[in-house]
Design an enzyme around this catalytic site. Structure first.
Site, PDB file in Angstrom:
ATOM      1  CG  ASN A 248     -25.463 -12.729  -1.163  1.00  0.00           C
ATOM      2  OD1 ASN A 248     -24.595 -12.210  -1.857  1.00  0.00           O
ATOM      3  ND2 ASN A 248     -25.484 -14.026  -0.931  1.00  0.00           N
TER       4      ASN A 248
ATOM      5  CD  GLU B  98     -32.117 -11.279  -5.674  1.00  0.00           C
ATOM      6  OE1 GLU B  98     -31.467 -11.218  -4.611  1.00  0.00           O
ATOM      7  OE2 GLU B  98     -32.388 -12.349  -6.239  1.00  0.00           O
TER       8      GLU B  98
ATOM      9  CB  CYS C 170     -36.021 -11.156  -3.798  1.00  0.00           C
ATOM     10  SG  CYS C 170     -34.680 -11.092  -2.580  1.00  0.00           S
TER      11      CYS C 170
HETATM   12  N1  THU Z   1     -29.676 -15.080  -1.985  1.00  0.00           N
HETATM   13  C1  THU Z   1     -29.782 -13.871  -2.614  1.00  0.00           C
HETATM   14  O1  THU Z   1     -28.997 -12.951  -2.388  1.00  0.00           O
HETATM   15  N2  THU Z   1     -30.784 -13.712  -3.504  1.00  0.00           N
HETATM   16  C2  THU Z   1     -31.721 -14.654  -3.798  1.00  0.00           C
HETATM   17  O2  THU Z   1     -32.683 -14.359  -4.487  1.00  0.00           O
HETATM   18  C3  THU Z   1     -31.534 -16.031  -3.303  1.00  0.00           C
HETATM   19  C4  THU Z   1     -30.586 -16.194  -2.192  1.00  0.00           C
HETATM   20  C5  THU Z   1     -28.580 -15.273  -1.024  1.00  0.00           C
HETATM   21  C6  THU Z   1     -29.026 -15.396   0.400  1.00  0.00           C
HETATM   22  C7  THU Z   1     -27.842 -16.135   0.994  1.00  0.00           C
HETATM   23  O3  THU Z   1     -26.848 -15.193   1.358  1.00  0.00           O
HETATM   24  C8  THU Z   1     -27.316 -16.993  -0.132  1.00  0.00           C
HETATM   25  O4  THU Z   1     -27.875 -16.436  -1.328  1.00  0.00           O
HETATM   26  C9  THU Z   1     -27.688 -18.454  -0.034  1.00  0.00           C
HETATM   27  O5  THU Z   1     -29.033 -18.612   0.205  1.00  0.00           O
END
Ligand code: THU
Length: 137
Positions: free
Chosen positions: A46, A59, A91
């Site tokens: 992320n 993702e 996602c």
């Molecule tokens: N996040 C993801 O990378 N994938 C997900 O499916 C849920 C949320 C990240 C986004 C943000 O950087 C952090 O988790 C908190 O929401």
């Protein structure tokens, strides 16, 4: 193509990808590893932004990296968080666009694994076929 060794490798890569997460705001690191039908691996983490809404999930980073390299057929997605968090709705929508039958393995750092297909994660999804059906004369 998929065997235990590859799955273990993907789990390790998803966990390792968390180390590259850019998460100065949430401090919530997510890693992903996508295995394509052609046998390639694309990882993602992320990536947050001071303008919070610009944040991109791990993702989607993995899937968009693959698509931008010409890959659209996916065999497995592994998503790693400390606590085994489930992929967000945005996602899931991107997953079903390309690979509704793809298994999504949700892993935590203790070794727990939950697996569901992308379609199971997003029941009654809006799909490409809906646009095609609507376009019919
Ligand atoms: N996040 C993801 O990378 N994938 C997900 O499916 C849920 C949320 C990240 C986004 C943000 O950087 C952090 O988790 C908190 O929401």
């Amino acid at each position: 193509m998929l065997n235990e060794e590859i799955i273990q490798d993907l789990v390790s890569r998803a966990i390792a990808a968390r180390q590259r997460a850019y998460v100065p705001y949430s401090n919530f690191a997510v890693g992903a590893a996508l295995f394509t039908e052609s046998g390639q691996i694309y990882t993602g983490c992320n990536i947050e932004n001071a303008s919070y809404g610009m944040t991109v999930c791990a993702e989607r980073v993995a899937i968009l990296k693959a698509v931008s390299e010409g890959e659209t057929e996916f065999a497995l997605l592994v998503v790693a968080t400390e606590i085994g968090a489930s992929p967000c709705g945005a996602c899931r929508q991107v997953m079903v666009e390309f690979a509704p039958e793809m298994p999504v393995m949700i892993v935590d750092l203790a070794g727990n694994i939950t697996t569901r297909s992308a379609a199971q994660l997003l029941p009654l999804a809006f799909l490409p076929r809906h646009l095609q059906e609507a376009a019919r004369p």
